[in-house]
Design a protein around this motif. Structure first.
Motif, PDB file in Angstrom:
ATOM      1  N   ARG A 570       0.829  -1.201   0.000  1.00 17.13           N
ATOM      2  CA  ARG A 570       0.000   0.000   0.000  1.00 17.13           C
ATOM      3  C   ARG A 570       0.869   1.259   0.000  1.00 17.13           C
ATOM      4  O   ARG A 570       0.600   2.219  -0.739  1.00 17.13           O
ATOM      5  CB  ARG A 570      -0.914  -0.020   1.212  1.00 17.13           C
ATOM      6  CG  ARG A 570      -1.907   1.149   1.249  1.00 17.13           C
ATOM      7  CD  ARG A 570      -2.715   1.088   2.524  1.00 17.13           C
ATOM      8  NE  ARG A 570      -3.441  -0.160   2.616  1.00 17.13           N
ATOM      9  CZ  ARG A 570      -3.974  -0.612   3.757  1.00 17.13           C
ATOM     10  NH1 ARG A 570      -3.812   0.077   4.877  1.00 17.13           N
ATOM     11  NH2 ARG A 570      -4.641  -1.742   3.772  1.00 17.13           N
ATOM     12  N   MET A 571       1.909   1.287   0.818  1.00 12.43           N
ATOM     13  CA  MET A 571       2.809   2.435   0.857  1.00 12.43           C
ATOM     14  C   MET A 571       3.540   2.604  -0.472  1.00 12.43           C
ATOM     15  O   MET A 571       3.750   3.728  -0.942  1.00 12.43           O
ATOM     16  CB  MET A 571       3.819   2.257   1.998  1.00 12.43           C
ATOM     17  CG  MET A 571       3.192   2.281   3.383  1.00 12.43           C
ATOM     18  SD  MET A 571       4.399   1.986   4.708  1.00 12.43           S
ATOM     19  CE  MET A 571       5.476   3.402   4.495  1.00 12.43           C
ATOM     20  N   GLU A 572       3.912   1.520  -1.097  1.00 11.20           N
ATOM     21  CA  GLU A 572       4.572   1.581  -2.398  1.00 11.20           C
ATOM     22  C   GLU A 572       3.643   2.164  -3.463  1.00 11.20           C
ATOM     23  O   GLU A 572       4.064   2.980  -4.291  1.00 11.20           O
ATOM     24  CB  GLU A 572       5.029   0.179  -2.806  1.00 11.20           C
ATOM     25  CG  GLU A 572       5.799   0.120  -4.103  1.00 11.20           C
ATOM     26  CD  GLU A 572       6.236  -1.286  -4.436  1.00 11.20           C
ATOM     27  OE1 GLU A 572       6.477  -1.562  -5.627  1.00 11.20           O
ATOM     28  OE2 GLU A 572       6.324  -2.121  -3.523  1.00 11.20           O
ATOM     29  N   GLN A 573       2.380   1.791  -3.404  1.00 12.21           N
ATOM     30  CA  GLN A 573       1.410   2.319  -4.357  1.00 12.21           C
ATOM     31  C   GLN A 573       1.191   3.814  -4.135  1.00 12.21           C
ATOM     32  O   GLN A 573       1.110   4.599  -5.090  1.00 12.21           O
ATOM     33  CB  GLN A 573       0.089   1.552  -4.219  1.00 12.21           C
ATOM     34  CG  GLN A 573      -1.000   1.997  -5.174  1.00 12.21           C
ATOM     35  CD  GLN A 573      -0.678   1.699  -6.614  1.00 12.21           C
ATOM     36  OE1 GLN A 573       0.118   0.805  -6.896  1.00 12.21           O
ATOM     37  NE2 GLN A 573      -1.271   2.461  -7.525  1.00 12.21           N
ATOM     38  N   GLU A 574       1.083   4.226  -2.884  1.00 14.91           N
ATOM     39  CA  GLU A 574       0.891   5.648  -2.586  1.00 14.91           C
ATOM     40  C   GLU A 574       2.090   6.467  -3.035  1.00 14.91           C
ATOM     41  O   GLU A 574       1.940   7.588  -3.549  1.00 14.91           O
ATOM     42  CB  GLU A 574       0.647   5.830  -1.092  1.00 14.91           C
ATOM     43  CG  GLU A 574      -0.680   5.244  -0.612  1.00 14.91           C
ATOM     44  CD  GLU A 574      -0.845   5.334   0.889  1.00 14.91           C
ATOM     45  OE1 GLU A 574       0.147   5.746   1.561  1.00 14.91           O
ATOM     46  OE2 GLU A 574      -1.935   4.976   1.401  1.00 14.91           O
ATOM     47  N   LYS A 575       3.288   5.923  -2.886  1.00 11.05           N
ATOM     48  CA  LYS A 575       4.492   6.629  -3.326  1.00 11.05           C
ATOM     49  C   LYS A 575       4.506   6.802  -4.844  1.00 11.05           C
ATOM     50  O   LYS A 575       4.861   7.884  -5.354  1.00 11.05           O
ATOM     51  CB  LYS A 575       5.734   5.860  -2.862  1.00 11.05           C
ATOM     52  CG  LYS A 575       7.045   6.539  -3.210  1.00 11.05           C
ATOM     53  CD  LYS A 575       8.225   5.727  -2.688  1.00 11.05           C
ATOM     54  CE  LYS A 575       9.534   6.404  -3.058  1.00 11.05           C
ATOM     55  NZ  LYS A 575      10.711   5.606  -2.581  1.00 11.05           N
ATOM     56  N   ASN A 576       4.103   5.787  -5.546  1.00 11.52           N
ATOM     57  CA  ASN A 576       4.058   5.884  -7.011  1.00 11.52           C
ATOM     58  C   ASN A 576       3.027   6.910  -7.460  1.00 11.52           C
ATOM     59  O   ASN A 576       3.245   7.632  -8.449  1.00 11.52           O
ATOM     60  CB  ASN A 576       3.735   4.513  -7.614  1.00 11.52           C
ATOM     61  CG  ASN A 576       4.857   3.512  -7.416  1.00 11.52           C
ATOM     62  OD1 ASN A 576       6.018   3.882  -7.256  1.00 11.52           O
ATOM     63  ND2 ASN A 576       4.511   2.232  -7.418  1.00 11.52           N
ATOM     64  N   GLU A 578       2.129   9.610  -5.796  1.00 12.26           N
ATOM     65  CA  GLU A 578       2.683  10.943  -5.534  1.00 12.26           C
ATOM     66  C   GLU A 578       3.693  11.343  -6.606  1.00 12.26           C
ATOM     67  O   GLU A 578       3.704  12.487  -7.067  1.00 12.26           O
ATOM     68  CB  GLU A 578       3.340  10.965  -4.149  1.00 12.26           C
ATOM     69  CG  GLU A 578       2.355  10.836  -2.998  1.00 12.26           C
ATOM     70  CD  GLU A 578       3.054  10.787  -1.657  1.00 12.26           C
ATOM     71  OE1 GLU A 578       4.311  10.822  -1.659  1.00 12.26           O
ATOM     72  OE2 GLU A 578       2.359  10.695  -0.627  1.00 12.26           O
ATOM     73  N   GLU A 579       4.549  10.403  -7.000  1.00 11.27           N
ATOM     74  CA  GLU A 579       5.537  10.719  -8.040  1.00 11.27           C
ATOM     75  C   GLU A 579       4.858  11.027  -9.371  1.00 11.27           C
ATOM     76  O   GLU A 579       5.284  11.917 -10.105  1.00 11.27           O
ATOM     77  CB  GLU A 579       6.505   9.546  -8.202  1.00 11.27           C
ATOM     78  CG  GLU A 579       7.404   9.337  -6.996  1.00 11.27           C
ATOM     79  CD  GLU A 579       8.345   8.160  -7.178  1.00 11.27           C
ATOM     80  OE1 GLU A 579       8.192   7.459  -8.208  1.00 11.27           O
ATOM     81  OE2 GLU A 579       9.196   7.942  -6.302  1.00 11.27           O
ATOM     82  N   ARG A 580       3.787  10.323  -9.675  1.00 11.18           N
ATOM     83  CA  ARG A 580       3.083  10.572 -10.928  1.00 11.18           C
ATOM     84  C   ARG A 580       2.425  11.948 -10.918  1.00 11.18           C
ATOM     85  O   ARG A 580       2.431  12.662 -11.916  1.00 11.18           O
ATOM     86  CB  ARG A 580       2.028   9.491 -11.146  1.00 11.18           C
ATOM     87  CG  ARG A 580       1.385   9.518 -12.522  1.00 11.18           C
ATOM     88  CD  ARG A 580       0.433   8.358 -12.684  1.00 11.18           C
ATOM     89  NE  ARG A 580      -0.696   8.471 -11.790  1.00 11.18           N
ATOM     90  CZ  ARG A 580      -1.814   9.162 -12.088  1.00 11.18           C
ATOM     91  NH1 ARG A 580      -1.928   9.769 -13.250  1.00 11.18           N
ATOM     92  NH2 ARG A 580      -2.802   9.214 -11.226  1.00 11.18           N
ATOM     93  N   GLU A 581       1.850  12.317  -9.770  1.00 11.18           N
ATOM     94  CA  GLU A 581       1.231  13.634  -9.679  1.00 11.18           C
ATOM     95  C   GLU A 581       2.261  14.757  -9.798  1.00 11.18           C
ATOM     96  O   GLU A 581       1.984  15.808 -10.390  1.00 11.18           O
ATOM     97  CB  GLU A 581       0.474  13.750  -8.358  1.00 11.18           C
ATOM     98  CG  GLU A 581      -0.767  12.860  -8.288  1.00 11.18           C
ATOM     99  CD  GLU A 581      -1.484  12.966  -6.972  1.00 11.18           C
ATOM    100  OE1 GLU A 581      -0.980  13.724  -6.097  1.00 11.18           O
ATOM    101  OE2 GLU A 581      -2.522  12.302  -6.797  1.00 11.18           O
ATOM    102  N   LYS A 582       3.457  14.558  -9.254  1.00 13.10           N
ATOM    103  CA  LYS A 582       4.507  15.574  -9.371  1.00 13.10           C
ATOM    104  C   LYS A 582       4.912  15.783 -10.823  1.00 13.10           C
ATOM    105  O   LYS A 582       5.164  16.903 -11.270  1.00 13.10           O
ATOM    106  CB  LYS A 582       5.716  15.160  -8.541  1.00 13.10           C
ATOM    107  CG  LYS A 582       5.495  15.253  -7.039  1.00 13.10           C
ATOM    108  CD  LYS A 582       6.748  14.827  -6.284  1.00 13.10           C
ATOM    109  CE  LYS A 582       6.523  14.912  -4.781  1.00 13.10           C
ATOM    110  NZ  LYS A 582       7.724  14.476  -4.021  1.00 13.10           N
ATOM    111  N   LYS A 583       4.975  14.711 -11.566  1.00  7.84           N
ATOM    112  CA  LYS A 583       5.357  14.833 -12.978  1.00  7.84           C
ATOM    113  C   LYS A 583       4.275  15.528 -13.803  1.00  7.84           C
ATOM    114  O   LYS A 583       4.579  16.190 -14.798  1.00  7.84           O
ATOM    115  CB  LYS A 583       5.622  13.439 -13.554  1.00  7.84           C
ATOM    116  CG  LYS A 583       6.863  12.772 -12.981  1.00  7.84           C
ATOM    117  CD  LYS A 583       7.075  11.399 -13.593  1.00  7.84           C
ATOM    118  CE  LYS A 583       8.320  10.726 -13.009  1.00  7.84           C
ATOM    119  NZ  LYS A 583       8.529   9.382 -13.587  1.00  7.84           N
TER     120      LYS A 583
END
Length: 585
Positions: A570-576, A578-583
């Motif tokens: 779940r934490m790995e999915q949330e991190k991905n 966040e990175e996608r939203e930053k891009k």
């Protein structure tokens, strides 16, 4: 002397006449209707009352070749009730061999058991007991019970014909019906009322009591898995981890366990017997196995069931698929015009394929599909092309990264498919009229593309994992020109490996280098050193593919490990995310 001879002849004639009369007389045949002295002795004593020292009133139950109506006459006096006998009773005879007297309190149930063995039942109406056939007794039963309350001991002793309306809560009444019929007597009626999911049972109180116990175990509302119940030789085991249908199929292929018989005579040794196949059926709704066996056999079968119903470990398989593809293309050459016909004036057909020429062979300014650098040579004073120089270099790189994950239990096959279906033309035909009214009809079918993973894990006691695995990667390599079908790339791996828990291992790699070189030239002129480069066309193509598959299994044998793995994912999915939203910002 004469007197002696006369006396001898007289005796001889007397003996001869006696023998002749005995031989001529018919042999008397016994009368079948006449009771033997022994049977008459037993029948005369049958039904006599006696009071024992403990105060109990007993009667002798010893009828030999007696009329059934005579038996009922004696029992009427004992139970002190009037008995109405059906016409079908006439002519029936019974034999009851009893070494012990029967208590008067048990006289009614004793009489009912005797009649049931002859196919008759009892129906009570006030002080009259009607003796009718069993099926008629079921229909005329005046006792109706509603609910699932167990039958009292007093009712069981009387063993009367009753009707029980049983509501079914969780299971399907229609599915219970054939199961219950297999474990009860054929004289018991079982009717399904599907509108309210209810069973209507009619039969003796002992049979109904057994069916109620079975229904209570099969139609559970609160009892969880692992429950065990028995009703006579019927045993119900509610499974915790296995599937009832699969386990029942295994049990029915096994022989009944060999058990020691009870010793009746101490002088004789105990004997063992090999039984038939185990009788077991599955009840899917409650995930229970129902076994018919003696108490001794059930003790052994129960051990087998408990071993087969052990909890199985779970395994999470992480797969990482990395595919790198590189395509390099170099194309250089000069095409010269050597005749005036349309699309036929270039040695490699470059002009016709690119659409740069019209049908009459002249320059077409509205179309040019040549890639790279192109240079045309025109005839002075005319739009006619006499040569084309084309130089093209392309480089394509693909990076396919996939990470499918799937969870399953030990020894259970699992499969995951991630991809899409691609339409492929399978047939094309013309329909309708000719000319402008012609209609082309195409038939398509869909071909799957993407990633397919199928595996079956086997975990041993040391947490070594054996994986039977099949991995397939299929994608579209490209689309041909002029609307043809797509070209598919397919790469698959089928293997069996052994790994440790949480060990990452590569199960396969595909590294390929495909080099192609094509030379198109004008004969003789294209072979001239140095100058020949002006009369030839060289195309070089290099395809490189690198495919690697990595596996990491995780054994989840308790709740803590499963929760921890879930939190990490779940934490790995949330991190991905966040990175996608930053891009995207």
């Amino acid at each position: 002397m004469t007197k002696k001879i006369t006396l001898f002849l007289s005796l001889f004639l007397l003996i001869h006449s006696q023998l002749f009369s005995q031989a001529a007389a018919p042999t008397p045949t016994p009368d079948p209707a006449k009771e033997s002295e022994e049977d008459k002795k037993h029948n005369d004593s049958a039904g006599r009352l006696s009071k024992e020292k403990d105060g109990n009133v007993m009667f002798t139950a010893d009828w030999r070749n007696a009329e059934l109506k005579d038996f009922l006459k004696g029992m009427s006096a004992i139970v002190k009730k009037n008995i109405l006998v059906d016409d079908s009773v006439k002519g029936r005879k019974i034999t009851i061999i009893s070494q012990k007297k029967v208590n008067v309190k048990d006289a009614y149930s004793f009489m009912k058991s005797v009649l049931e063995s002859q196919g008759f039942g009892l129906v009570e109406e006030n002080d009259i007991i009607k003796v009718v056939r069993t099926k008629d007794a079921l229909a005329k039963s005046g006792i109706v019970r509603i609910g699932r309350e167990p039958i009292s001991e007093e009712e069981l002793k009387s063993n009367k014909i009753i009707t029980q309306v049983v509501p079914i809560y969780q299971a399907n009444a229609g599915e219970l019906e054939p199961l219950l019929k297999r474990v009860t007597s054929p004289d018991t009626d079982i009717i399904v009322y599907r509108l309210t999911n209810t069973l209507v049972l009619s039969g003796s109180s002992s049979d109904i009591s057994k069916l109620l116990k079975l229904i209570e175990r099969l139609d559970q509302r609160n009892d969880g898995p692992g429950a065990i119940a028995s009703a006579g030789d019927i045993h119900i085991y509610t499974l915790e981890y296995n599937e009832a249908e699969k386990l029942a199929a295994v049990l029915t292929k096994l022989d009944n366990p060999v058990v020691e018989m009870k010793v009746v005579d101490p002088a004789k040794p105990a004997t063992t017997t090999k039984g038939e196949k185990i009788k077991a059926v599955a009840h899917k709704d409650s995930n229970s196995v129902i076994v018919t066996a003696t108490k001794e056999e059930w003790n052994e079968i129960q051990r087998i069931v408990k071993i087969l119903d052990l909890p199985r470990k779970q395994i999470l398989l992480e797969v990482l698929i990395v595919e790198l593809t590189s395509n390099d293309l170099n194309d250089f050459g000069i095409d010269w015009r050597f005749r005036q016909t349309a699309f036929g004036q270039f040695n490699s057909g470059l002009g016709a394929q690119s659409g740069i020429l019209s049908k009459d062979g002249k320059l077409n300014p509205n179309a040019n599909t040549l890639t790279g650098f192109s240079l045309g040579f025109l005839k002075p004073g005319s739009p006619q092309i006499i040569g084309i120089l084309n130089a093209n270099a392309t480089n394509e790189n693909f990076n396919v990264l996939s990470a499918p994950q799937i969870l399953t239990v030990d020894n259970q096959e699992a499969e995951i498919n991630v991809g899409q279906d691609v339409p492929v033309r399978t047939q094309s035909r013309n329909a309708g009229g000719g000319g402008s009214q012609a209609v082309t009809v195409d038939n398509f079918e869909y071909r799957p593309t993407g990633i397919k993973l199928k595996f079956t894990p086997h975990i041993n006691k040391n947490d070594k994992i054996t994986l039977e695995l099949y991995q397939e990667v299929k994608n579209i390599a490209g689309l041909p020109e002029q609307g043809g079908n797509p070209i598919f790339n397919k790469r698959d791996i089928k293997t069996t490996i052994t790994v440790d828990n949480t060990q990452t291992i590569v199960i396969g790699g595909l590294i390929s280098n495909d080099k192609q070189k094509r030379l198109t030239k004008i004969p003789v002129l294209g072979d001239i050193p140095i100058l020949g480069n002006f009369f030839r066309r060289v195309t070089s193509k290099i395809n490189r593919t690198n495919l690697m598959v990595f596996l990491t299994p995780h054994i989840l044998d308790n709740r803590a490990k499963a929760d921890r793995m879930t939190i990490e994912k779940r934490m790995e999915q949330e991190k991905n995310e966040e990175e996608r939203e930053k891009k995207l910002r």
